[in-house]
Write a protein that holds these residues in place. Sequence first.
Motif, PDB file in Angstrom:
ATOM      1  N   VAL A   1       0.874  -1.172   0.000  1.00 28.08           N
ATOM      2  CA  VAL A   1       0.000   0.000   0.000  1.00 28.08           C
ATOM      3  C   VAL A   1       0.907   1.216   0.000  1.00 28.08           C
ATOM      4  O   VAL A   1       1.728   1.388   0.903  1.00 28.08           O
ATOM      5  CB  VAL A   1      -0.943   0.011   1.223  1.00 28.08           C
ATOM      6  CG1 VAL A   1      -1.758   1.295   1.249  1.00 28.08           C
ATOM      7  CG2 VAL A   1      -1.866  -1.197   1.203  1.00 28.08           C
ATOM      8  N   ASN A   2       0.786   2.014  -1.033  1.00 27.34           N
ATOM      9  CA  ASN A   2       1.646   3.202  -1.200  1.00 27.34           C
ATOM     10  C   ASN A   2       3.130   2.834  -1.091  1.00 27.34           C
ATOM     11  O   ASN A   2       3.923   3.551  -0.494  1.00 27.34           O
ATOM     12  CB  ASN A   2       1.263   4.295  -0.197  1.00 27.34           C
ATOM     13  CG  ASN A   2      -0.161   4.775  -0.402  1.00 27.34           C
ATOM     14  OD1 ASN A   2      -0.647   4.852  -1.518  1.00 27.34           O
ATOM     15  ND2 ASN A   2      -0.842   5.075   0.688  1.00 27.34           N
ATOM     16  N   GLY A   3       3.482   1.681  -1.673  1.00 28.85           N
ATOM     17  CA  GLY A   3       4.868   1.257  -1.726  1.00 28.85           C
ATOM     18  C   GLY A   3       5.388   0.540  -0.491  1.00 28.85           C
ATOM     19  O   GLY A   3       6.534   0.111  -0.454  1.00 28.85           O
TER      20      GLY A   3
ATOM     21  N   GLY B   1      -7.688  -4.675   8.051  1.00 27.40           N
ATOM     22  CA  GLY B   1      -8.542  -3.539   8.355  1.00 27.40           C
ATOM     23  C   GLY B   1      -7.956  -2.185   7.994  1.00 27.40           C
ATOM     24  O   GLY B   1      -8.561  -1.150   8.303  1.00 27.40           O
ATOM     25  N   ARG B   2      -6.804  -2.162   7.358  1.00 26.13           N
ATOM     26  CA  ARG B   2      -6.171  -0.895   6.947  1.00 26.13           C
ATOM     27  C   ARG B   2      -7.159  -0.092   6.116  1.00 26.13           C
ATOM     28  O   ARG B   2      -7.738  -0.587   5.140  1.00 26.13           O
ATOM     29  CB  ARG B   2      -4.910  -1.204   6.135  1.00 26.13           C
ATOM     30  CG  ARG B   2      -4.361  -0.070   5.283  1.00 26.13           C
ATOM     31  CD  ARG B   2      -3.575   0.932   6.116  1.00 26.13           C
ATOM     32  NE  ARG B   2      -3.162   2.063   5.327  1.00 26.13           N
ATOM     33  CZ  ARG B   2      -1.948   2.219   4.800  1.00 26.13           C
ATOM     34  NH1 ARG B   2      -1.027   1.304   4.985  1.00 26.13           N
ATOM     35  NH2 ARG B   2      -1.653   3.301   4.111  1.00 26.13           N
TER      36      ARG B   2
ATOM     37  N   VAL C   1      -0.626  -5.622  -5.880  1.00 20.76           N
ATOM     38  CA  VAL C   1      -0.743  -7.017  -5.489  1.00 20.76           C
ATOM     39  C   VAL C   1       0.130  -7.817  -6.441  1.00 20.76           C
ATOM     40  O   VAL C   1      -0.111  -7.827  -7.651  1.00 20.76           O
ATOM     41  CB  VAL C   1      -2.211  -7.497  -5.554  1.00 20.76           C
ATOM     42  CG1 VAL C   1      -2.312  -8.939  -5.082  1.00 20.76           C
ATOM     43  CG2 VAL C   1      -3.111  -6.594  -4.718  1.00 20.76           C
ATOM     44  N   GLU C   2       1.170  -8.451  -5.889  1.00 20.42           N
ATOM     45  CA  GLU C   2       2.105  -9.203  -6.722  1.00 20.42           C
ATOM     46  C   GLU C   2       1.363 -10.232  -7.566  1.00 20.42           C
ATOM     47  O   GLU C   2       0.434 -10.871  -7.089  1.00 20.42           O
ATOM     48  CB  GLU C   2       3.150  -9.895  -5.847  1.00 20.42           C
ATOM     49  CG  GLU C   2       4.134  -8.925  -5.228  1.00 20.42           C
ATOM     50  CD  GLU C   2       5.233  -9.637  -4.462  1.00 20.42           C
ATOM     51  OE1 GLU C   2       5.583 -10.767  -4.810  1.00 20.42           O
ATOM     52  OE2 GLU C   2       5.722  -9.031  -3.497  1.00 20.42           O
ATOM     53  N   THR C   3       1.769 -10.365  -8.794  1.00 22.58           N
ATOM     54  CA  THR C   3       1.232 -11.298  -9.794  1.00 22.58           C
ATOM     55  C   THR C   3      -0.189 -10.957 -10.246  1.00 22.58           C
ATOM     56  O   THR C   3      -0.711 -11.623 -11.125  1.00 22.58           O
ATOM     57  CB  THR C   3       1.271 -12.782  -9.329  1.00 22.58           C
ATOM     58  OG1 THR C   3       0.293 -12.997  -8.314  1.00 22.58           O
ATOM     59  CG2 THR C   3       2.641 -13.184  -8.847  1.00 22.58           C
TER      60      THR C   3
ATOM     61  N   GLU D   1      -1.753  -3.515 -10.276  1.00 28.88           N
ATOM     62  CA  GLU D   1      -1.687  -2.289  -9.487  1.00 28.88           C
ATOM     63  C   GLU D   1      -3.010  -1.547  -9.605  1.00 28.88           C
ATOM     64  O   GLU D   1      -3.599  -1.484 -10.686  1.00 28.88           O
ATOM     65  CB  GLU D   1      -0.539  -1.416  -9.973  1.00 28.88           C
ATOM     66  CG  GLU D   1       0.814  -2.059  -9.792  1.00 28.88           C
ATOM     67  CD  GLU D   1       1.950  -1.145 -10.190  1.00 28.88           C
ATOM     68  OE1 GLU D   1       1.837   0.088  -9.984  1.00 28.88           O
ATOM     69  OE2 GLU D   1       2.953  -1.660 -10.698  1.00 28.88           O
ATOM     70  N   PHE D   2      -3.427  -0.959  -8.490  1.00 24.27           N
ATOM     71  CA  PHE D   2      -4.735  -0.308  -8.412  1.00 24.27           C
ATOM     72  C   PHE D   2      -4.618   1.021  -7.699  1.00 24.27           C
ATOM     73  O   PHE D   2      -3.764   1.198  -6.829  1.00 24.27           O
ATOM     74  CB  PHE D   2      -5.719  -1.202  -7.655  1.00 24.27           C
ATOM     75  CG  PHE D   2      -5.813  -2.601  -8.186  1.00 24.27           C
ATOM     76  CD1 PHE D   2      -6.704  -2.923  -9.186  1.00 24.27           C
ATOM     77  CD2 PHE D   2      -4.976  -3.587  -7.696  1.00 24.27           C
ATOM     78  CE1 PHE D   2      -6.774  -4.218  -9.687  1.00 24.27           C
ATOM     79  CE2 PHE D   2      -5.036  -4.890  -8.191  1.00 24.27           C
ATOM     80  CZ  PHE D   2      -5.938  -5.203  -9.182  1.00 24.27           C
ATOM     81  N   THR D   3      -5.504   1.950  -8.043  1.00 20.06           N
ATOM     82  CA  THR D   3      -5.610   3.229  -7.363  1.00 20.06           C
ATOM     83  C   THR D   3      -7.024   3.354  -6.823  1.00 20.06           C
ATOM     84  O   THR D   3      -7.994   3.023  -7.509  1.00 20.06           O
ATOM     85  CB  THR D   3      -5.356   4.395  -8.342  1.00 20.06           C
ATOM     86  OG1 THR D   3      -4.033   4.294  -8.850  1.00 20.06           O
ATOM     87  CG2 THR D   3      -5.511   5.734  -7.650  1.00 20.06           C
ATOM     88  N   VAL D   4      -7.125   3.839  -5.585  1.00 23.19           N
ATOM     89  CA  VAL D   4      -8.435   4.066  -4.983  1.00 23.19           C
ATOM     90  C   VAL D   4      -8.947   5.416  -5.490  1.00 23.19           C
ATOM     91  O   VAL D   4      -8.244   6.425  -5.413  1.00 23.19           O
ATOM     92  CB  VAL D   4      -8.338   4.099  -3.437  1.00 23.19           C
ATOM     93  CG1 VAL D   4      -9.713   4.322  -2.818  1.00 23.19           C
ATOM     94  CG2 VAL D   4      -7.720   2.812  -2.920  1.00 23.19           C
ATOM     95  N   ALA D   5     -10.166   5.425  -6.016  1.00 22.61           N
ATOM     96  CA  ALA D   5     -10.771   6.652  -6.523  1.00 22.61           C
ATOM     97  C   ALA D   5     -12.116   6.885  -5.829  1.00 22.61           C
ATOM     98  O   ALA D   5     -12.860   5.946  -5.586  1.00 22.61           O
ATOM     99  CB  ALA D   5     -10.979   6.570  -8.032  1.00 22.61           C
TER     100      ALA D   5
END
Length: 72
Positions: A40-42, A49-50, A60-62, A65-69
């Motif tokens: 999360v953020n590198g 629960g983060r 997420v490896e394999t 990559e995602f961005t929360v919008a």
Amino acid sequence: MKKIVIHSEYIKLDQFLKLADCVSTGGMAKALLQEGQVLVNGEPEERRGRKLYAGDQVKVETIGEFTVAQKS
């Protein structure tokens, strides 16, 4: 990087992983996090629960990559 839109102020990491189709159950999310495959953020993250907010980035490896919008 794929955008995942949330409809509230924040989303918990395990719920986010399900929403992003990385896992199908909470147990799978827990295993993925314990294996150290989520950043999360590198930074490595193990807490289901983060809270994630708009602009946070999840890798997420394999899987990808995602961005929360935030829905506007």
